[in-house]
Write an enzyme that holds these catalytic residues in place. Structure first.
Site, PDB file in Angstrom:
ATOM      1  N   ASN A   8      10.219  -7.709  -4.344  1.00  0.00           N
ATOM      2  CA  ASN A   8      10.147  -6.568  -3.446  1.00  0.00           C
ATOM      3  C   ASN A   8      11.483  -6.504  -2.708  1.00  0.00           C
ATOM      4  OD1 ASN A   8       9.632  -4.743  -1.414  1.00  0.00           O
ATOM      5  ND2 ASN A   8       7.797  -5.793  -0.638  1.00  0.00           N
ATOM      6  N   ARG A  94       8.545  -3.758  -6.883  1.00  0.00           N
ATOM      7  CA  ARG A  94       8.242  -2.605  -6.054  1.00  0.00           C
ATOM      8  C   ARG A  94       9.368  -1.596  -6.269  1.00  0.00           C
ATOM      9  NH1 ARG A  94       9.029  -2.361   0.404  1.00  0.00           N
ATOM     10  NH2 ARG A  94       8.146  -0.305   0.771  1.00  0.00           N
ATOM     11  N   HIS A 182       4.999   3.308   1.047  1.00  0.00           N
ATOM     12  CA  HIS A 182       4.199   2.124   1.405  1.00  0.00           C
ATOM     13  C   HIS A 182       2.883   2.068   0.623  1.00  0.00           C
ATOM     14  CE1 HIS A 182       6.441   1.836   5.502  1.00  0.00           C
ATOM     15  NE2 HIS A 182       6.907   0.916   4.667  1.00  0.00           N
ATOM     16  N   ARG A 242      15.281   3.687  11.506  1.00  0.00           N
ATOM     17  CA  ARG A 242      15.111   5.083  11.076  1.00  0.00           C
ATOM     18  C   ARG A 242      14.434   5.892  12.173  1.00  0.00           C
ATOM     19  NH1 ARG A 242      12.051   3.722   5.688  1.00  0.00           N
ATOM     20  NH2 ARG A 242      12.655   1.559   6.037  1.00  0.00           N
ATOM     21  N   GLU A 380       2.074  -6.953  -0.562  1.00  0.00           N
ATOM     22  CA  GLU A 380       2.592  -6.070  -1.608  1.00  0.00           C
ATOM     23  C   GLU A 380       2.929  -6.859  -2.861  1.00  0.00           C
ATOM     24  OE1 GLU A 380       5.224  -4.879   1.512  1.00  0.00           O
ATOM     25  OE2 GLU A 380       5.018  -2.764   0.977  1.00  0.00           O
TER      26      GLU A 380
END
Ligand code: ADP
Length: 396
Positions: A8, A94, A182, A242, A380
Site C-alpha cells: 500500500n 492498492r 478509501h 489537503r 487495507e
C-alpha cells in the site's frame, strides 16, 4: 508454504504485509511493516505477527528520499529476510484510481498498467506511487503475478446522482465525476462490522476514515451510498496536508488575481493545506495535539468542525443514522478528536461512553445511545491480500 504480499504505497507512508496461505482458510499474517514519515524523516519498521521487531531503520536526514528509494531499501531487506520456506506467489497493490472502467481487482498486465497510467492526472499524489511500486516489482521478478485493487471500486454502484457534479453534462461523460476513495478500507470495515454487529451493518452507517487522508462513507447494508471524496482525493474533509472541500472560486482567485500557476495551486492544495496549512506547524495530529500553540488548536478545531458538518450531510443523505465507525490513524487512536466529533453530533442521538472512548474500546457509545459508535481498526493490506488470492483463483 505459499504467501501473498500486500503493498500500500500511499502519500506519506508505504505499508506492507506478508500473509501465509492456508488453503481457503483465513490468511495468516506472517510479517508486516511500514515506512512512515516519507518526506520528513523516513522510518522503516517490520515486525512479525506477534510484534517482534524484525527490522528498524531511520533516515533522519532522508527528507528527499523518494518512494522508489525507500521501496529499494525494503526489497533489499526482504531479499535477505528468511521467508522460512514461504514462496511469494503474488503481490497485491492498492491502486487509488480505477476510473469508470475498473472496479473489481484485476491481474496486472501491460495493457492494464497503461490504462492505469492514463488515470494519474486524476490522483497525482497517489497513483504514480502505486504504479511505481508495481513497475519496481515487475522489474525485479517479471513472472510474479501482481493484482491491482482499486480504492474507487467500493463506490461503484452508488446512486447515479452521487456521482454527478453540477457541471455541463458532457464533462461527466468524459469522466469528470465523483468517484470516491478509501474503498479498500471501507470494504474491510464493512465486512468486519457485519461480523461484529450484523444488525447494525444492515442499517445506515457512516464510516469515518480519519488518517492523513480522510473521508467519510455513508453506507446502507454495507454498500456505499455516498462519500465525501469526489473527483479527486482533495474533496470533502480537511486532511493532513489537503484542503478538503473549498469554494472553487478560491482556485480561480489564486490563479487570476494572485497569479499562481496551476502547478503552484495544485501543490498548495495537496501538500501545504489541511492541518499543516492551518496550523503552520505540522500535518501530524499527534504533533498538533501536543502543541500549546493556538494555531494548532485552531487546526484541530477546524478538522472536527468539518467532520461534524459532513457527518450531518451524510446522515441527511441516508435519511437518518444507526451507527458511526471510526477508523484509520486518527479515528482509531485519537480519543480526543473522537470525543469532540461525537459532541458535535450529540443532537443526532450519539451518547459517548467516555471511559470506553479513552480505552479505545471497540464500542464507544453508551448502551442507551440511539446511535451506536464503534472503533474498527482498518486493514487495507488484508483486504488487498484477500482480493489478490481471489483474483489468482479466478484466473487459475
Ligand atoms: P495514512 O493516510 O498515511 O495511512 P494514517 O491512517 O496512518 O495515515 O494516519 C496518520 C494520522 O494518524 C496522523 O495524523 C497521526 O498523527 C495520527 N495518529 C496516529 N497515531 C495516533 C495516536 N496515537 N494519537 C493521535 N493521532 C494519531
Amino acid at each position: 508454504m505459499k504467501a501473498i504480499v500486500s503493498l500500500n504505497a500511499g502519500s506519506s507512508s508505504i505499508k506492507f504485509a506478508l500473509y501465509a496461505l492456508t488453503g481457503n482458510g483465513p490468511l495468516a499474517l506472517a510479517a508486516s511493516g511500514k515506512i512512515e514519515k516519507i518526506g520528513i524523516a523516513p522510518r522503516l519498521v517490520a515486525r512479525t505477527s506477534d510484534g517482534t521487531v524484525l527490522l528498524e531503520r531511520d533516515w533522519p536526514d532522508g527528507a528527499a528520499m523518494t518512494h522508489a528509494d525507500l521501496l529499494g531499501a525494503l526489497f533489499a531487506w526482504s531479499a535477505a529476510y528468511p521467508l522460512e520456506g514461504r514462496e511469494v506467489i503474488a503481490v497485491g497493490h492498492r491502486v487509488v484510481h480505477g476510473g469508470t472502467a475498473f472496479a473489481a481487482p484485476m491481474r496486472v498486465d501491460a495493457a492494464l498498467l497503461d490504462a492505469l497510467e492514463a488515470l494519474c492526472p486524476l490522483a497525482p499524489l497517489h497513483q504514480p506511487h502505486n504504479l511505481a511500486a508495481i513497475r519496481a516489482i515487475a522489474a525485479l521478478d517479471p513472472a510474479l503475478p501482481q493484482v491491482a485493487c482499486f480504492d474507487t471500486g467500493f463506490h461503484q454502484g452508488r446512486p447515479e446522482l452521487a456521482t454527478r457534479l453540477a457541471l455541463p453534462r458532457a464533462l461527466h461523460d468524459q469522466g469528470v465525476r465523483r468517484y470516491g476513495f478509501h474503498g479498500l478500507s471501507y470494504e474491510y470495515v464493512a465486512r468486519r462490522l457485519a461480523e461484529l454487529d450484523p444488525a447494525l451493518a444492515a442499517g445506515r452507517v457512516i464510516v469515518a476514515h480519519l488518517g492523513n487522508g480522510a473521508s467519510l462513507c455513508a453506507m446502507t447494508g454495507g454498500r456505499s451510498v455516498d462519500t465525501t471524496m469526489g473527483f479527486t482525493a482533495l474533496d470533502g474533509l480537511m486532511m493532513g496536508t489537503r484542503c478538503g472541500s473549498i469554494d472553487p472560486g478560491v482556485v480561480l482567485h489564486l490563479q487570476t488575481q494572485l497569479g499562481m500557476s496551476a502547478a503552484a495551486v495544485e501543490a498548495m492544495l495537496y501538500h501545504d493545506s489541511g492541518l499543516l496549512g492551518v496550523s503552520g506547524i505540522s500535518s501530524d495530529m499527534r504533533t498538533l495535539a501536543a502543541s500549546r500553540d493556538p494555531r494548532a488548536e485552531e487546526a484541530i478545531a477546524l478538522f472536527v468542525w468539518r467532520a461534524v458538518r459532513e457527518i450531518g450531510a451524510l446522515a441527511a443523505v441516508l435519511g437518518g443514522l444507526d451507527g458511526i465507525v471510526f477508523t484509520a490513524g486518527i479515528g482509531e487512536n485519537d480519543a480526543e478528536v473522537r470525543r469532540r466529533i461525537c459532541a458535535g453530533i450529540a443532537w443526532l442521538g450519539v451518547t459517548l461512553d467516555e471511559g470506553g472512548n479513552v480505552a479505545h474500546a471497540p464500542r464507544i457509545s453508551r448502551p442507551d445511545s440511539r446511535i451506536a459508535v464503534h472503533i474498527i481498526p482498518t486493514d487495507e493490506e488484508r483486504m488487498i491480500a484477500l482480493h489478490t488470492r481471489a483474483a489468482l483463483e479466478a484466473s487459475a
